[in-house]
Design a protein around this motif. Sequence first.
Motif, mmCIF file in Angstrom:
data_model
loop_
_atom_site.group_PDB
_atom_site.id
_atom_site.type_symbol
_atom_site.label_atom_id
_atom_site.label_comp_id
_atom_site.label_asym_id
_atom_site.label_seq_id
_atom_site.Cartn_x
_atom_site.Cartn_y
_atom_site.Cartn_z
ATOM 1 N N ASP A 258 7.755 -15.638 -8.847
ATOM 2 C CA ASP A 258 9.094 -15.439 -9.427
ATOM 3 C C ASP A 258 9.185 -14.143 -10.214
ATOM 4 O O ASP A 258 10.233 -13.484 -10.232
ATOM 5 N N LEU A 259 8.093 -13.766 -10.879
ATOM 6 C CA LEU A 259 8.095 -12.495 -11.612
ATOM 7 C C LEU A 259 8.146 -11.311 -10.639
ATOM 8 O O LEU A 259 8.809 -10.302 -10.901
ATOM 9 N N GLU A 260 7.455 -11.446 -9.522
ATOM 10 C CA GLU A 260 7.417 -10.348 -8.555
ATOM 11 C C GLU A 260 8.734 -10.174 -7.808
ATOM 12 O O GLU A 260 9.137 -9.040 -7.499
ATOM 13 N N ASN A 261 9.419 -11.290 -7.514
ATOM 14 C CA ASN A 261 10.669 -11.174 -6.736
ATOM 15 C C ASN A 261 11.916 -11.061 -7.612
ATOM 16 O O ASN A 261 13.034 -11.029 -7.091
ATOM 17 N N GLY A 262 11.728 -11.034 -8.927
ATOM 18 C CA GLY A 262 12.859 -10.844 -9.828
ATOM 19 C C GLY A 262 13.590 -12.118 -10.204
ATOM 20 O O GLY A 262 14.584 -12.070 -10.939
ATOM 21 N N GLU A 263 13.102 -13.271 -9.739
ATOM 22 C CA GLU A 263 13.711 -14.539 -10.131
ATOM 23 C C GLU A 263 13.560 -14.758 -11.637
ATOM 24 O O GLU A 263 14.419 -15.362 -12.278
ATOM 25 N N LEU A 264 12.451 -14.264 -12.188
ATOM 26 C CA LEU A 264 12.173 -14.384 -13.618
ATOM 27 C C LEU A 264 11.857 -13.021 -14.215
ATOM 28 O O LEU A 264 11.275 -12.163 -13.545
ATOM 29 N N THR A 265 12.227 -12.835 -15.466
ATOM 30 C CA THR A 265 11.691 -11.749 -16.280
ATOM 31 C C THR A 265 10.621 -12.342 -17.191
ATOM 32 O O THR A 265 10.539 -13.569 -17.361
ATOM 33 N N GLU A 266 9.803 -11.491 -17.788
ATOM 34 C CA GLU A 266 8.790 -11.979 -18.734
ATOM 35 C C GLU A 266 9.449 -12.748 -19.877
ATOM 36 O O GLU A 266 8.953 -13.787 -20.316
ATOM 37 N N GLU A 267 10.573 -12.253 -20.338
ATOM 38 C CA GLU A 267 11.270 -12.894 -21.455
ATOM 39 C C GLU A 267 11.782 -14.275 -21.071
ATOM 40 O O GLU A 267 11.619 -15.249 -21.821
ATOM 41 N N LEU A 268 12.401 -14.376 -19.880
ATOM 42 C CA LEU A 268 12.931 -15.671 -19.452
ATOM 43 C C LEU A 268 11.801 -16.655 -19.194
ATOM 44 O O LEU A 268 11.917 -17.850 -19.529
ATOM 45 N N ALA A 269 10.706 -16.177 -18.609
ATOM 46 C CA ALA A 269 9.556 -17.060 -18.378
ATOM 47 C C ALA A 269 9.055 -17.646 -19.694
ATOM 48 O O ALA A 269 8.732 -18.841 -19.787
ATOM 49 N N HIS A 270 9.005 -16.797 -20.722
ATOM 50 C CA HIS A 270 8.560 -17.266 -22.038
ATOM 51 C C HIS A 270 9.543 -18.281 -22.605
ATOM 52 O O HIS A 270 9.145 -19.299 -23.199
ATOM 53 N N GLN A 271 10.824 -18.059 -22.441
ATOM 54 C CA GLN A 271 11.831 -19.000 -22.932
ATOM 55 C C GLN A 271 11.723 -20.347 -22.224
ATOM 56 O O GLN A 271 11.839 -21.412 -22.853
ATOM 57 N N LEU A 272 11.491 -20.320 -20.913
ATOM 58 C CA LEU A 272 11.319 -21.567 -20.173
ATOM 59 C C LEU A 272 10.082 -22.317 -20.658
ATOM 60 O O LEU A 272 10.108 -23.542 -20.825
ATOM 61 N N MET A 273 9.024 -21.594 -20.895
ATOM 62 C CA MET A 273 7.798 -22.240 -21.368
ATOM 63 C C MET A 273 7.981 -22.828 -22.766
ATOM 64 O O MET A 273 7.473 -23.917 -23.060
ATOM 65 N N GLU A 274 8.689 -22.127 -23.621
ATOM 66 C CA GLU A 274 8.931 -22.673 -24.958
ATOM 67 C C GLU A 274 9.694 -23.991 -24.879
ATOM 68 O O GLU A 274 9.390 -24.943 -25.608
ATOM 69 N N SER A 275 10.665 -24.056 -23.996
ATOM 70 C CA SER A 275 11.413 -25.300 -23.832
ATOM 71 C C SER A 275 10.504 -26.415 -23.310
ATOM 72 O O SER A 275 10.559 -27.558 -23.788
ATOM 73 N N PHE A 276 9.669 -26.091 -22.340
ATOM 74 C CA PHE A 276 8.710 -27.057 -21.797
ATOM 75 C C PHE A 276 7.774 -27.546 -22.896
ATOM 76 O O PHE A 276 7.513 -28.755 -23.024
#
Length: 727
Positions: A258-276
């Motif tokens: 997802d990071l490579e294809n642009g589905e996620l940015t580093e910031e959004l990935a971190h936000q998703l993980m914080e919610s998890f």
Amino acid sequence: MEKFTRVYQEFRTAEPSVRELRCLEVLFPAILQPVGKTDRFVGRVEPLPIGISIYEGYLGYFYDGARMNALLGHPQLSFKLELRLRTLEAFWRGENSVAKIKSAQRQAEVKYTPDKIRRFQNHGVIEPYYRINGVNPDYSKLLQKGIPGLREELQSVDLAEADDKKRATVTSMLGALDILVRVINQYAVYARDLSDECVHEESKAELLHMATALETISDSKPTTFREAVQLIHLFSLLSGTGNYGRLDVCLGDFLVRDLENGELTEELAHQLMESFWLLINARQLGAEGRMVIGGKGRPNEEAADKFAQLALQTSASVKEALPQICLRYYDGQNETLFTQAAGLLSEGNINPLLFNDSSLLPYIVQNYAVSEEEAEQYIPNGNGGFVFWHRSIGGPAGAINLLKVLELSINSGRDFISGTEVGPDFGKFSEFHNLDGIWDAFSREVEYFVEALAIQEEILNTVINREASFIYASILHDQCISDGHSIFDGEGPLLGSGVEVAGAKNVGDSLAAIDSIVFQDKLIYPVKLSYIIGENYEGFESERELLSKSLYRRDIRNKSDDFIRRIDQLLSNTGSGYAKKSGMHYFAHCPANGKINMAFGRKTAASANGRKGMELLDCSLNHRIILQSHPEKITFPDTEILQRNGMHLFQVSKMLDVGQQLTILQALRQLGVGQMVVNVLDRDTLEAARRDPENYRNVMVRLGSGAVRFVELDADTQEQIIIQLDD
């Protein structure tokens, strides 16, 4: 709760898997809660006082008295509603699974306990645990197959010649997937409905992302990181399991893609993980909630490392007790993870726990009777034990107080404090002419009480297999689908257990002091020492000083270490024997750490190492490191002590930087420490937290391998933690 109870009663005589499925149909989605304002995934629960689960504290069909009392204590509770709640309370107090295990245990005492000695009763010798730890589902399989793939696998099971139980189990597994799909679809509709009502564009977009992810995973396997996390979270909620296994293996590829294809940015990935992370913490999983990153045996190491780095970063930003991150490492692994961990610990974070594959894998192969390949899939369990990812389940069965066992060994099996006969009479102290007699009595008492714990675990496994199938957990454990059985019913998962051992250091010191002062130097006679211990050293301070100071001598300390090694071998041999008798794959042992040493200490009389009665038991795995200006000059404990099996807890003074922390951890790593918990604390902060708890709620401490808020501990435990910080 009433409907759950009626369904349970209606299917009481049905196959366990059928009864469980019908009860799960009542629970879900009834106990599921709305999405929180900051949640990026759906899936919260409001637990009831009754239900079915498998994580610590809630084994099988459970009854939670505290939650029931909270309902009964509601100020607006009507008489009619109270009567209905009291009816449920009366039924489940005796019908819950742990109550049935204890009932079976009491019946077993008649068979197993000679001379009316009650081995299972709590005299401070053993403490049975009524729980199953270490269930770690194969979430990698869940993501690779998705719900449709699991359904297809179940439908392909040949039931032509199957018995009723196998048919019921496979059919119930399919029914459990139906419940999961129903929950997903209802949440998807809910998320879309909320998005229609939402006027805030960012929140609206997030709700639509939720809905889309849910709609995807309901009928196909996940393809994005968001979808994968959502499926794991909902499955874990419905399964009632509390651990997450090797999530870096499961989620690493999704994250990188997802990071490579642009589905996620580093910031959004971190936000998703914080919610998890926050959703996991909200589950209140106690000492569970473990997630393993790093280590050997990962097929996708580079992608897994990317997730592992994000996991460490998220733990630093969220600063909650759960999930507990277990970082495995070995020479040749990406050192970025170890360095990142050192940085987090230097800042006072309680995560991660550290596990040295190079030291642990040979030990696991030898003591858990598994191959090296199987050992590479180890998951830390409890205070120093192990299970194997989606391959095994196990205890510990309970804890044993070895110092209390020694007390019985020199007092004809009687408790010094109460005078009660607790263990067999293998001789009196006055009759022993050398240490061999005491060791023989001690060894036989140990075998007697370890057998009690092994029997208790065998009873637990037998009863719980009649009670529940743990359908969801079984779906994601090896061979359960193909063989059509649950995790407790068959030869698929490795069924193991063990015992947590308290007081070994006290016993080693006591035996060494007795050998020197009593039998060699003859400065105190056995009869007198027995009397002195019974009197708790009152009026015998000179004798107490003589015994305690004898341990300053190098030869006696070496002798104490020799006894600790002999105790370790005794427990290994005893556990191996009882594993074969009870049909378990292994019955291991590890040192107890945390509050059990305090609880046992309060029930233990004085000991021959100068310890007074009712005091905390010593744990040789607790170490205090005072940082000097040059960390390389720190004197560490003896290498032999550091290499002992178990969870080593290092209390480190507050004033350090990342470089100092890394120096310490690298030194301990080179010294061969297998398991490390590092707690960076200072006395001033803890004293301030006692005085002003509201402003120090974020101060976390380790008790053994578990993490808790310091201000939520009782006063005695707080005091003991602070005392241990003294130089």
